[in-house]
Write a protein that holds these residues in place. Structure first.
Motif, short mmCIF file in Angstrom:
data_model
loop_
_atom_site.label_atom_id
_atom_site.label_comp_id
_atom_site.label_asym_id
_atom_site.label_seq_id
_atom_site.Cartn_x
_atom_site.Cartn_y
_atom_site.Cartn_z
N ARG A 53 47.54 85.61 53.92
CA ARG A 53 48.57 85.92 52.96
C ARG A 53 48.98 87.39 53.06
O ARG A 53 50.15 87.79 53.22
N TYR A 183 54.35 84.32 44.26
CA TYR A 183 54.36 83.00 45.04
C TYR A 183 53.43 82.05 44.53
O TYR A 183 53.83 80.78 44.28
N GLU A 184 52.16 82.49 44.54
CA GLU A 184 51.04 81.46 44.04
C GLU A 184 51.19 80.95 42.55
O GLU A 184 50.93 79.73 42.34
N GLU A 187 54.19 78.42 42.98
CA GLU A 187 53.35 77.21 43.77
C GLU A 187 52.52 76.33 42.63
O GLU A 187 52.84 75.11 43.08
#
Length: 200
Positions: A53, A183-184, A187
């Motif tokens: 990433r 993002y994580e 997510e």
């Protein structure tokens, strides 16, 4: 230089006649192969391997910077495309916009180089594909060799420059980690809600 550039263009572009059996491949490389790089970005982002990433963040930022540079160059230095200025073997449709430098070559090489920096084995494959795209843009009559060469130089240079910035400056690293962290976090929440719905 322009005379040499046009002479090399003619040699490559004439292959569309002398080696026409390769035209379908060249048309694919010139028009569609760029989407393989978009697919690569998605693949490496979701492929669960350390640093993938970070690599993708660097690749995207480098691509944005490189294409912005191209836009500036094209604005101040306009060069007509080969099919506008000359009679060529023109295999694909294209707008009559600035020819120099090649956005396709730049985008392909910047992403391929970013991958090469992190994953040498995969990177060589992407660099070969990028070279194929650059060749195909000349073969199909939409770019001069100097256009794609400039795109390659810009793409490779910016990919290394961005990587050096992230490597040397902790603040840049924190930006990358923050982007990945956001993002994580999102997510994780989506997966958590998905699991809760399944249990119901």
């Amino acid at each position: 230089m322009s005379h040499l550039d046009y002479s090399v263009f003619q040699l490559i572009n004439h292959l569309a006649v002398s080696d026409r059996f390769l035209n379908p491949l060249m048309i694919f490389l010139a028009e569609k192969a760029q989407y393989l790089f978009f697919a690569a970005i998605i693949f490496y982002w979701f492929y669960p391997k350390a640093n993938n990433r970070k690599m993708v963040v660097e690749a995207i930022l480098a691509a944005c910077a490189a294409l912005s540079i191209n836009g500036g160059i094209g604005h101040f230095f306009y060069r007509a495309r080969p099919f506008v200025a000359h009679h060529v073997n023109f295999l694909i449709s294209h707008a009559k916009n600035a020819s120099f430098p090649s956005d396709h070559a730049t985008a392909a090489f910047v992403i391929a180089t970013a991958i090469w920096i992190w994953i040498k084995r995969d990177g060589w494959i992407w660099l070969i594909l990028a070279a194929g795209i650059a060749l195909a843009r000349v073969w199909t009559g939409v770019h001069y060799p100097l256009d794609v060469t400039a795109g390659m130089v810009i793409g490779v240079s910016i990919a290394f420059a961005v990587h050096c910035l992230f490597s040397r400056f902790e603040k840049m690293n924190k930006v990358s980690e923050a982007i990945i962290g956001v993002y994580e976090s999102v997510e994780g929440k989506i997966l958590e809600k998905s699991n809760m719905l399944r249990k119901r």
